[in-house]
Scaffold this motif. Structure first.
Motif, PDB file in Angstrom:
ATOM      1  N   LYS A  45       0.907  -1.280  -0.020  1.00  0.00           N
ATOM      2  CA  LYS A  45       0.067  -0.033  -0.083  1.00  0.00           C
ATOM      3  C   LYS A  45       0.866   1.379   0.123  1.00  0.00           C
ATOM      4  O   LYS A  45       0.351   2.388  -0.800  1.00  0.00           O
ATOM      5  CB  LYS A  45      -0.942  -0.087   1.111  1.00  0.00           C
ATOM      6  CG  LYS A  45      -1.961  -0.969   0.953  1.00  0.00           C
ATOM      7  CD  LYS A  45      -3.172  -0.829   1.982  1.00  0.00           C
ATOM      8  CE  LYS A  45      -4.182  -1.907   1.303  1.00  0.00           C
ATOM      9  NZ  LYS A  45      -5.736  -1.755   2.054  1.00  0.00           N
ATOM     10  N   ILE A  46       1.849   1.335   0.860  1.00  0.00           N
ATOM     11  CA  ILE A  46       2.933   2.428   0.626  1.00  0.00           C
ATOM     12  C   ILE A  46       3.561   2.683  -0.523  1.00  0.00           C
ATOM     13  O   ILE A  46       3.668   3.816  -1.124  1.00  0.00           O
ATOM     14  CB  ILE A  46       3.952   2.021   1.727  1.00  0.00           C
ATOM     15  CG1 ILE A  46       3.662   2.314   3.024  1.00  0.00           C
ATOM     16  CG2 ILE A  46       5.306   3.071   1.416  1.00  0.00           C
ATOM     17  CD1 ILE A  46       4.406   1.792   4.228  1.00  0.00           C
ATOM     18  N   LYS A  47       3.624   1.542  -1.312  1.00  0.00           N
ATOM     19  CA  LYS A  47       4.109   1.300  -2.933  1.00  0.00           C
ATOM     20  C   LYS A  47       3.073   1.919  -3.683  1.00  0.00           C
ATOM     21  O   LYS A  47       3.005   1.710  -5.050  1.00  0.00           O
ATOM     22  CB  LYS A  47       4.707   0.369  -3.163  1.00  0.00           C
ATOM     23  CG  LYS A  47       6.072  -0.060  -2.438  1.00  0.00           C
ATOM     24  CD  LYS A  47       7.048   0.722  -2.747  1.00  0.00           C
ATOM     25  CE  LYS A  47       8.308   0.395  -2.040  1.00  0.00           C
ATOM     26  NZ  LYS A  47       9.341   1.351  -2.410  1.00  0.00           N
ATOM     27  N   LYS A  48       1.808   2.342  -3.333  1.00  0.00           N
ATOM     28  CA  LYS A  48       0.582   2.531  -3.891  1.00  0.00           C
ATOM     29  C   LYS A  48      -0.010   1.478  -4.951  1.00  0.00           C
ATOM     30  O   LYS A  48      -0.623   1.971  -6.151  1.00  0.00           O
ATOM     31  CB  LYS A  48       1.159   3.650  -4.900  1.00  0.00           C
ATOM     32  CG  LYS A  48       1.802   5.105  -4.278  1.00  0.00           C
ATOM     33  CD  LYS A  48       0.583   6.062  -3.429  1.00  0.00           C
ATOM     34  CE  LYS A  48       1.062   7.173  -2.865  1.00  0.00           C
ATOM     35  NZ  LYS A  48       1.148   7.169  -1.383  1.00  0.00           N
ATOM     36  N   LEU A  49       0.023   0.342  -4.449  1.00  0.00           N
ATOM     37  CA  LEU A  49      -0.637  -0.874  -5.130  1.00  0.00           C
ATOM     38  C   LEU A  49      -1.741  -0.922  -4.306  1.00  0.00           C
ATOM     39  O   LEU A  49      -1.781  -1.283  -3.206  1.00  0.00           O
ATOM     40  CB  LEU A  49       0.412  -2.105  -5.108  1.00  0.00           C
ATOM     41  CG  LEU A  49       1.651  -1.710  -5.913  1.00  0.00           C
ATOM     42  CD1 LEU A  49       2.617  -3.162  -5.729  1.00  0.00           C
ATOM     43  CD2 LEU A  49       1.279  -1.583  -7.416  1.00  0.00           C
ATOM     44  N   ASN A  50      -2.908  -1.082  -5.221  1.00  0.00           N
ATOM     45  CA  ASN A  50      -4.445  -1.246  -4.462  1.00  0.00           C
ATOM     46  C   ASN A  50      -4.407  -2.841  -4.198  1.00  0.00           C
ATOM     47  O   ASN A  50      -4.305  -3.639  -5.141  1.00  0.00           O
ATOM     48  CB  ASN A  50      -5.344  -0.798  -5.492  1.00  0.00           C
ATOM     49  CG  ASN A  50      -6.614  -0.516  -4.899  1.00  0.00           C
ATOM     50  OD1 ASN A  50      -6.664  -0.644  -3.631  1.00  0.00           O
ATOM     51  ND2 ASN A  50      -7.528  -0.388  -5.614  1.00  0.00           N
ATOM     52  N   ASN A  66     -10.110  -2.227  -9.758  1.00  0.00           N
ATOM     53  CA  ASN A  66      -9.215  -1.416  -9.455  1.00  0.00           C
ATOM     54  C   ASN A  66      -7.794  -2.118  -8.661  1.00  0.00           C
ATOM     55  O   ASN A  66      -7.212  -1.590  -8.167  1.00  0.00           O
ATOM     56  CB  ASN A  66      -9.470  -0.166  -8.995  1.00  0.00           C
ATOM     57  CG  ASN A  66      -9.963  -0.219  -7.545  1.00  0.00           C
ATOM     58  OD1 ASN A  66     -10.352  -1.590  -7.252  1.00  0.00           O
ATOM     59  ND2 ASN A  66      -9.997   0.761  -6.686  1.00  0.00           N
ATOM     60  N   ASP A  68      -4.768  -3.946  -7.900  1.00  0.00           N
ATOM     61  CA  ASP A  68      -3.217  -4.316  -8.483  1.00  0.00           C
ATOM     62  C   ASP A  68      -2.709  -5.434  -8.032  1.00  0.00           C
ATOM     63  O   ASP A  68      -2.008  -6.150  -8.706  1.00  0.00           O
ATOM     64  CB  ASP A  68      -2.334  -3.036  -8.183  1.00  0.00           C
ATOM     65  CG  ASP A  68      -2.791  -1.540  -8.474  1.00  0.00           C
ATOM     66  OD1 ASP A  68      -3.076  -1.668  -9.756  1.00  0.00           O
ATOM     67  OD2 ASP A  68      -2.755  -0.839  -7.565  1.00  0.00           O
TER      68      ASP A  68
END
Length: 150
Positions: A45-50, A66, A68
């Motif tokens: 999540k920190i890496k912006k992966l949903n 949506n 990832d």
């Protein structure tokens, strides 16, 4: 332990970025779920992966568009069924008919996942884990996986 988990997280992240799926194999009560919920999911999540976590295959319903990364805990493979039956000759049958039916339903759900995934599997003996590490490149439901020992 901490460094080992950080390294595992980096390896999983690298596979996901390459659009690959991962199979994590570890023993009962080794901390796989704790690691997943407290280390892996927050990192992704920190890496912006949903990222969506499913506690087991029964809970695997619809994966949002949506998504990832899908993480599915308590998966099962039958790829080592003969190996396990030979290792445990007194457990007849090794898997019940009911359980095999349930696993077939799970596999039908799992094959519909179209995003990189982390599948979590339990095997308790070192030889059982090594057998899977050495033999699985594509899991029962047709997804290519990179295997990691937890």
């Amino acid at each position: 332990y901490f460094t080992k988990m950080k390294n595992l997280t980096k390896k999983i992240y690298k596979e996901i970025l390459s659009h690959n799926s991962v199979l994590i194999i570890g023993s009962t009560d080794s901390g796989k779920t704790h690691y997943t919920l407290n280390e892996l999911v927050p990192f992704l999540k920190i890496k912006k992966l949903n990222t969506f976590y499913f506690p087991n295959c029964n809970e695997l319903l619809n994966i949002p568009n949506n998504t990832d990364v899908a993480i599915i805990d308590e998966t099962e493979t039958l790829m080592d069924k003969n190996f396990l039956e030979q290792r445990h000759p007194n457990d007849k049958p090794y898997y019940s008919v009911e359980y095999l039916e349930k696993v077939k339903i799970w596999h039908n759900k799992l094959k519909n996942i179209k995003v990189p995934s982390v599948f979590i599997l339990t095997r308790n003996r070192k030889d059982e884990i090594e057998y899977l590490i050495d033999n699985i490149k594509t899991i029962d439901w047709g997804t290519a996986v990179k295997c990691f020992v937890f």
